[in-house]
Design an enzyme around this catalytic site. Sequence first.
Site, PDB file in Angstrom:
ATOM      1  N   GLY A  23       0.837  -1.189   0.000  1.00 51.49           N
ATOM      2  CA  GLY A  23       0.000   0.000   0.000  1.00 51.49           C
ATOM      3  C   GLY A  23       0.867   1.232   0.000  1.00 51.49           C
ATOM      4  O   GLY A  23       2.058   1.175  -0.289  1.00 51.49           O
ATOM      5  N   GLY A  24       0.253   2.359   0.336  1.00 50.18           N
ATOM      6  CA  GLY A  24       0.997   3.613   0.302  1.00 50.18           C
ATOM      7  C   GLY A  24       2.105   3.670   1.321  1.00 50.18           C
ATOM      8  O   GLY A  24       3.145   4.284   1.078  1.00 50.18           O
ATOM      9  N   MET A  25       1.925   3.032   2.486  1.00 50.46           N
ATOM     10  CA  MET A  25       2.913   3.135   3.562  1.00 50.46           C
ATOM     11  C   MET A  25       3.744   1.873   3.752  1.00 50.46           C
ATOM     12  O   MET A  25       4.892   1.940   4.123  1.00 50.46           O
ATOM     13  CB  MET A  25       2.216   3.432   4.894  1.00 50.46           C
ATOM     14  CG  MET A  25       1.592   4.783   5.019  1.00 50.46           C
ATOM     15  SD  MET A  25       1.214   5.115   6.749  1.00 50.46           S
ATOM     16  CE  MET A  25       0.458   3.571   7.257  1.00 50.46           C
ATOM     17  N   GLY A  26       3.110   0.726   3.523  1.00 46.72           N
ATOM     18  CA  GLY A  26       3.792  -0.488   3.915  1.00 46.72           C
ATOM     19  C   GLY A  26       3.698  -1.604   2.899  1.00 46.72           C
ATOM     20  O   GLY A  26       2.977  -1.519   1.901  1.00 46.72           O
TER      21      GLY A  26
ATOM     22  N   LYS B 232       3.698  -7.235   8.157  1.00 40.09           N
ATOM     23  CA  LYS B 232       3.402  -5.910   7.609  1.00 40.09           C
ATOM     24  C   LYS B 232       4.480  -4.950   8.090  1.00 40.09           C
ATOM     25  O   LYS B 232       4.643  -4.728   9.288  1.00 40.09           O
ATOM     26  CB  LYS B 232       2.029  -5.441   8.101  1.00 40.09           C
ATOM     27  CG  LYS B 232       1.610  -4.081   7.579  1.00 40.09           C
ATOM     28  CD  LYS B 232       0.192  -3.754   8.069  1.00 40.09           C
ATOM     29  CE  LYS B 232      -0.281  -2.421   7.549  1.00 40.09           C
ATOM     30  NZ  LYS B 232      -1.672  -2.129   8.003  1.00 40.09           N
TER      31      LYS B 232
ATOM     32  N   ASP C 165     -12.107   2.089   8.833  1.00 43.33           N
ATOM     33  CA  ASP C 165     -11.853   1.803   7.416  1.00 43.33           C
ATOM     34  C   ASP C 165     -12.383   0.412   7.066  1.00 43.33           C
ATOM     35  O   ASP C 165     -11.730  -0.351   6.349  1.00 43.33           O
ATOM     36  CB  ASP C 165     -10.350   1.894   7.121  1.00 43.33           C
ATOM     37  CG  ASP C 165     -10.059   2.008   5.612  1.00 43.33           C
ATOM     38  OD1 ASP C 165     -10.968   2.471   4.869  1.00 43.33           O
ATOM     39  OD2 ASP C 165      -8.961   1.634   5.174  1.00 43.33           O
TER      40      ASP C 165
END
Length: 870
Positions: free
Chosen positions: A33-36, A53, A150
């Site tokens: 994803g965007g961060m991890g 993760k 989310d």
Amino acid sequence: MDIADSEVAPQSPATDTPQLSDRYQILSTLGAGGMGVVYLAEDRKLHRRVAVKRLKADAASDNAHQRIQQEARLLAQLNHPNIVALHDVLEDTLDNGGRSVALVMEYIEGTTLRAWMRERTPNLQQKLSLLMQICQGLQQAHDLGIIHRDLKSDNILIAENAKGEPVAKITDFGIAKSQQLDEQTLTAENQLAGTITAMSPEQILGKALDARSDLFSLGTIAYELLTGSRPFGKNDTGALAMAHRVTNDPHTPPQQAWAGIPEPLAILLDKLLAKDPAMRPQSAQIVYQGFALLHKQGLEAESEDYTATLTDLFTHHKVKSRRRWQRALAVVAAALVLSTGGYWGWKEFTRLEPQYIAVMPVEINGEIRGEENAKALTKTMVRQALMNSVSQLKASALVSFEPKEGMDFEAQLQKLKDKGVTDALFAQLECAEIRCNIEIQRLAPQNSYIKQQQGFTFLTDKAQEAQYRTSNSAAKLFAPAYQRGDPSLATMSDDDYKRYLDVLSRMEAKELGENDLNDLFTLSNRYPRNIYIYQGLSDTAARLFVLHNQKEHIELALRALDRGEEQGVDKSITYRLKLLLYSLSDYSDQYQDLVKRLEEMKMPAAELMYQRARYFYRSGKYADAVDSSLNAYKLNPSAASLYLAAISQGAMGNYDASRNTLKQLTEKHPKHWSSFSALGVIELELGNLEAAEKAITSIPEPLRGWRTKSNLAVAYMLRKNYQSADRQFRAVLQVSENDVPTLGQLAEVKLALGDQKEAMKIFTKVIEITNGTSNQELRRYRALAHANVGNIEEAISIITDLVRVAPDDTYHKHAASQIYALAQEWRSASVYVAELLAQGMSTAWFKLPAHQQLCTQPLASTPVKSAICD
């Protein structure tokens, strides 16, 4: 602000496979994803596969670091089979001196719920089973004060158990928050964390969140899983456009996405997707109980019976077979074993919210070709159609509404808000010759918003078809769960339809006559299945009864309604109309029986309570009227219910309670002028004549009705300003020539002025007007009139009966004190005066000639004479 969009594809996963620790060996990359990045790894110590993760090297900002640490803290608290488990947390130092964090989690060999929906064709029971599991996992998080924020199909992983059954696991608590921790913003300034298609309206708007925000997100998951569509459409116009739809537009009705959806499921989805969190269920456990009950019923029912049985069970329709009824009982019993509270919470959750609907005046622009009154007839047709549309809706009540002359649109909406109206129907027509374009709107009086609207074109020479279409179109402005279905159209001949509209137009113009009721009765005989006739017939009978107090008017309408039922007219229509008619006169047994039937048919409880209160008030059962009106107010806080409570309290002499209720009412509804008039009456009875006059005169002059002006005349009378009282009462009679209370009070003023001849003339007129009446107030004035003209035996007979029926009625007791004084039964008169003085009634009310006779009578009590005699 920037909003993360679920349709944006994730970045490609990193190709390197770093070594995290000696214990975990990275095998491959699962996703990013965007961060991890999420890796598949081998736990060498426990010989199991795990998911790891880890923050990307370029994402190791303080913000991202805080997020993954928070996810670790939250996951450490959670231990549930429907939540992905946390096994370990790894931290190390990067080459640049920063800190890297990795979460070692349970590895789920499966796919996301979104992918599972694309790849499988599950049956309804499998879908419900997954939703039950999501509810259970969510409830455990909520019990610990954790809000996911989310929740979406991509964050639900689906695996299979040993039996090959799908198992749901909630994952990705990266932006979750704990309500037990201090509030902390984990997103960059002006950026909203989460996925727009998963967010609740309050989350998009940046408001405070609680567990019900996750339940909205659960609703979007359930909607898509059950119907195959998204509640707000595809996200193909950008995140901001989707945000606007979620916060402002209604979701697509579930029945539109899946025509065969069982009604309880449709109601469930509607409530989960409510804009207002207060309208959603209070917990995931309640939702779980609902899904569990539906799942159990589906497993035990044949497929062809599933929808019908489910509808029978939750909407209390008659079950069509013994076997089905036994299955329904078994399901209820099972649910009660699971959780009694949960089951009844589910029943409350799936019930339709009551609707209180009013019809606003119809507006017509342009000219209509035809007769001189063609425009008025068209307006009447549309108004009647809108009123009849309410009978096509479940859990709905028609609230009567006639705005005062000159009241603008905003003032009308405020008045409807005061009356507790939840929805207003408004129609505007643009007409030219015989063609009209109509727009029907469903408005919210609380905020003046247009909830729904629909328009079409009709020809005025096809008025019957236009009325039918208008009625059905108005009903379709409401959610499908409320709709009973379109009634059949039973047409009249053109001449008969014109007669029908002519009568109704005269009713709206307040020009009704005896022949009008007979004409509608004849039409109901001729067209017994035409539902539109019955509304007009009942309204006409009620109006004429109020004007002339002849029970025959009501009896005629009731006969027509009975015949309509025999011909198959829906009882939800005839019962509602009968309730109105029964409440107007002496139909105690029939009224009570009908209320029970309407309760079973789910008529809105507040409307039933209010109608009960009105009936009790008319019957002189004031304590019952207070209880019922206050209960109605709790269910639907309308000024009408509170006002009815106040005047009932006043009628039984509970002046302090009445004054407090009226104060509460005027504070909340500062332009509820009837309350000021009622407050004036209370002050009059207490002898606070200046306060009474102040309350009454605070009502703007143009808005003072004849009743209010009559009360002002009473104030003059109690002040012994008999000349002013005389002029004021006569002014009232110019507006309402045969108003019995005004005539009776004017006669007493004439006695006080020494005009015995004129007083006797007026009393005789009162006796003539009230002949045959069953109305308690009118009978009271009839008794007083008889006593004053010398018919003592008749007067005592009437007042004795009135006091027996309504022993708490202040006005009955005051009349009794006068009548017994005129009959020279001094002890009885003295007893009533003493009782009224004890409850707080002012001595000014006993300055009338009849009461003053007590002052010279040895049999009258000394305390009474001391109080009332000059």
